[in-house]
Design a protein around this motif. Structure first.
Motif, PDB file in Angstrom:
ATOM      1  N   THR A  81       0.841  -1.341  -0.139  1.00 52.65           N
ATOM      2  CA  THR A  81      -0.139   0.058  -0.171  1.00 52.65           C
ATOM      3  C   THR A  81       0.954   1.216  -0.066  1.00 52.65           C
ATOM      4  OG1 THR A  81      -1.831   1.182   1.285  1.00 52.65           O
ATOM      5  CG2 THR A  81      -0.223  -0.175   2.578  1.00 52.65           C
ATOM      6  N   ASP A  82       0.258   2.250   0.625  1.00 52.29           N
ATOM      7  CA  ASP A  82       1.348   3.522   0.661  1.00 52.29           C
ATOM      8  C   ASP A  82       1.820   3.888   1.890  1.00 52.29           C
ATOM      9  OD1 ASP A  82      -1.104   4.221   1.575  1.00 52.29           O
ATOM     10  OD2 ASP A  82      -1.776   5.533   0.133  1.00 52.29           O
ATOM     11  N   VAL A  83       1.760   3.099   2.925  1.00 48.03           N
ATOM     12  CA  VAL A  83       2.284   3.279   4.280  1.00 48.03           C
ATOM     13  C   VAL A  83       3.299   2.375   4.567  1.00 48.03           C
ATOM     14  CG1 VAL A  83       0.432   4.597   5.136  1.00 48.03           C
ATOM     15  CG2 VAL A  83       0.565   1.962   5.344  1.00 48.03           C
ATOM     16  N   SER A  84       4.495   2.653   5.167  1.00 45.34           N
ATOM     17  CA  SER A  84       5.589   1.745   5.552  1.00 45.34           C
ATOM     18  C   SER A  84       5.190   0.630   6.821  1.00 45.34           C
ATOM     19  CB  SER A  84       6.791   2.424   5.921  1.00 45.34           C
ATOM     20  OG  SER A  84       7.220   3.318   4.873  1.00 45.34           O
ATOM     21  N   SER A  85       4.033   1.105   7.450  1.00 41.83           N
ATOM     22  CA  SER A  85       3.683   0.279   8.492  1.00 41.83           C
ATOM     23  C   SER A  85       2.286   0.388   9.011  1.00 41.83           C
ATOM     24  CB  SER A  85       4.580   0.247   9.695  1.00 41.83           C
ATOM     25  OG  SER A  85       4.515   1.653  10.254  1.00 41.83           O
ATOM     26  N   ILE A  86       1.717  -0.434   9.668  1.00 38.99           N
ATOM     27  CA  ILE A  86       0.308  -0.087  10.221  1.00 38.99           C
ATOM     28  C   ILE A  86       0.496   0.763  11.755  1.00 38.99           C
ATOM     29  CG2 ILE A  86      -1.827  -0.895  11.069  1.00 38.99           C
ATOM     30  CD1 ILE A  86      -1.303  -3.358   9.471  1.00 38.99           C
ATOM     31  N   TYR A  87      -0.084   1.722  11.591  1.00 38.82           N
ATOM     32  CA  TYR A  87      -0.074   2.412  12.960  1.00 38.82           C
ATOM     33  C   TYR A  87      -0.989   2.390  14.031  1.00 38.82           C
ATOM     34  CZ  TYR A  87       2.927   5.772   9.769  1.00 38.82           C
ATOM     35  OH  TYR A  87       3.492   6.087   8.963  1.00 38.82           O
ATOM     36  N   SER A  88      -0.771   2.470  15.235  1.00 38.45           N
ATOM     37  CA  SER A  88      -1.602   2.372  16.237  1.00 38.45           C
ATOM     38  C   SER A  88      -2.699   3.262  16.109  1.00 38.45           C
ATOM     39  CB  SER A  88      -0.802   2.238  17.667  1.00 38.45           C
ATOM     40  OG  SER A  88       0.233   1.514  17.826  1.00 38.45           O
TER      41      SER A  88
ATOM     42  N   GLY B  90      -3.574  -0.796  19.635  1.00 34.44           N
ATOM     43  CA  GLY B  90      -4.003  -0.088  18.658  1.00 34.44           C
ATOM     44  C   GLY B  90      -5.608   0.572  19.063  1.00 34.44           C
ATOM     45  N   ILE B  91      -6.036   1.754  18.531  1.00 33.35           N
ATOM     46  CA  ILE B  91      -7.105   2.407  18.877  1.00 33.35           C
ATOM     47  C   ILE B  91      -7.630   3.064  17.631  1.00 33.35           C
ATOM     48  CG2 ILE B  91      -8.201   4.431  20.131  1.00 33.35           C
ATOM     49  CD1 ILE B  91      -5.591   4.335  22.068  1.00 33.35           C
TER      50      ILE B  91
END
Length: 454
Positions: free
Chosen positions: A219-226, A300-301
């Motif tokens: 996708t267009d992000v380097s990781s999944i953020y919390s 995560g939230i």
């Protein structure tokens, strides 16, 4: 073997095609490529799928659709010309679209499915042609050829069990296989799309069918953020999380994955690696069946709006056998799924998606609850959002709930509902939708220490 899926932003232009080709060619294990339709090339751009939906309605309304058709064709033409692919591919795209329009123009549901699916279908053909131009053995594989058999409900396809056996044969094929996402074929021979975001579903199904070692989702992000990075500066990056944690977060608005997309790989326990097309060497985030606890009870939230609550009250309700069953049966009759059912001894609420109360359903439901259940009061409360706090570490940590309620209290946010499942993987708070972003921010800062700027 790896199945690799590229989202709309990853295949939006010729420049992105080149990045995709470099990623696939850098690893011989990346043998099956699933592509989306071209997404936005820049912030104000229009997704190809949205153009195709507009095209479908223009046809259905009897309008002159030539301009919209040209806009769609031009999206592919730009890619073809910049990659120096055969010009005949442009005419093939136009002919395919015209054929779908003429075949289905009198059937709204089928026309919508056929045109929406063409976004991925034509992009897959161009991607396969580009690999071939680069000297790779490459094959476009249609979902029909792959055996992607689905139910016949337009816009809401569900994979049928025999599809997984059909897909196994892809393991025996040579070269790079390019499969369009988002749709399959019913036994009746119709093109049927998955719900929006369904290319993720296709990738997961293919990965499960061929029993891949890893399903890479670019996708267009380097990781999944919390947390949503639009709400918090420098959010915590997750190195790994479990299927269950991802499912809980996706349910409450995480846009990284469609919330149905994990099921096929969960059953086969195939790891999912979310990576960035624009930074492919970054490790990304792994989603697995189990993970090491990193000391953070919450991982995560997230939040999602568009909920409403049917609130009812009846004295001694808790002693009435079958009360809850009868209430849910009323919803079942109207084909309405429920999300949550928090209750007290004399009151009960049923949380549902607001969009289900249409065509007189709300009036019928409330009338039946009054007459058949004999309640003292019943009303619908709208404008609710569900805020989810997720983490498998919560089950073994003391004070997690207290920290959440205190954070919401300090932010001046009234809690409408609290719900926690028996697995203690998540806590859910119902709040007014207007307060949802502030609730997420307050909870994030309660659980995560600020991350310094890099």
């Amino acid at each position: 073997m790896k199945v690799v899926k590229f989202g709309g932003s990853s295949v939006a232009s010729a420049a992105q095609f080149k990045k995709v080709a470099a990623i696939v060619r850098a690893d011989d294990e990346r043998r099956i490529v699933v592509v989306s339709a071209p997404g936005k090339r820049y912030k104000e751009d229009t997704k190809t799928t949205d153009l195709l939906i507009a095209l479908a309605y223009s046809v259905l309304n009897g309008n002159n659709y030539g301009d919209l058709l040209s806009q769609v064709v031009e999206r592919y033409a730009d890619i073809v010309r910049e990659l120096e692919l055969p010009e005949s591919l442009i005419q093939d795209v136009k002919a395919s679209l015209e054929e779908r329009i003429q075949t289905h123009r009198s059937n709204e549901d089928r026309l919508l499915d056929a045109l929406k699916a063409s976004g991925e279908n034509e992009n897959a053909k161009l991607m396969a042609a580009y690999f071939t131009k680069l000297g790779e053995e490459s094959h476009y594989v249609s979902p029909k050829e792959a055996g992607m058999v689905v139910t016949n409900e337009p816009g809401n396809a569900r994979i049928l069990p025999e599809a997984y056996d059909n897909l196994k044969s892809l393991r025996e094929r040579t070269g790079i296989l390019v499969v369009p996402g988002f749709f399959g074929y019913s036994k009746e021979g119709n093109i049927v799309t998955f719900p929006r975001g369904g290319s993720d579903i296709t990738g997961s199904i293919v990965a499960a069918g061929v029993e891949a070692d890893v399903y890479e989702n670019f996708t267009d992000v380097s990781s999944i953020y919390s947390v949503n990075p639009n709400l918090v500066e420098h959010p915590h990056e997750m190195e790994e999380l479990t299927y269950q944690e991802m499912r809980e977060l996706a349910y409450a608005g995480f846009s990284v994955f469609h919330d149905e997309a994990l099921q096929p790989v969960v059953e086969k326990k195939i790891p999912v690696n979310v990576k960035n097309t624009n930074d492919p060497t970054a490790p990304g985030t792994f989603i697995r069946s189990e993970r090491e606890q990193n000391g953070l009870p919450v991982i995560g939230i997230s939040s999602d709006s568009g909920f409403c609550s049917i609130n009812l009250k009846k004295y001694l309700m808790n002693r009435e056998v079958g009360f809850g069953r009868h209430l849910l049966e009323i919803l079942e009759t109207e084909e309405i799924p429920f999300e949550h059912t928090p209750s007290g001894i004399d009151n009960m609420s049923v949380i549902i998606r607001d969009h289900h109360l249409y065509n007189g359903k709300e009036t019928r439901i409330l009338d039946r609850i009054r007459t058949e259940l004999g309640v003292e009061s019943v009303h619908v409360e709208r404008g609710l959002a569900m805020v989810m706090v997720v983490g498998e570490g919560m089950a073994n940590s003391v004070g997690v709930a207290a920290k959440a309620t205190n954070a919401l209290h300090e932010a001046g946010i009234n809690i409408k509902m609290i719900n926690q499942g028996s697995s203690e993987v998540s806590m859910m708070f119902g709040v007014e939708a207007k307060n949802a972003d502030r609730a997420v921010q307050s909870l994030y800062h309660a659980y995560f220490a600020p991350v310094p700027a890099k």
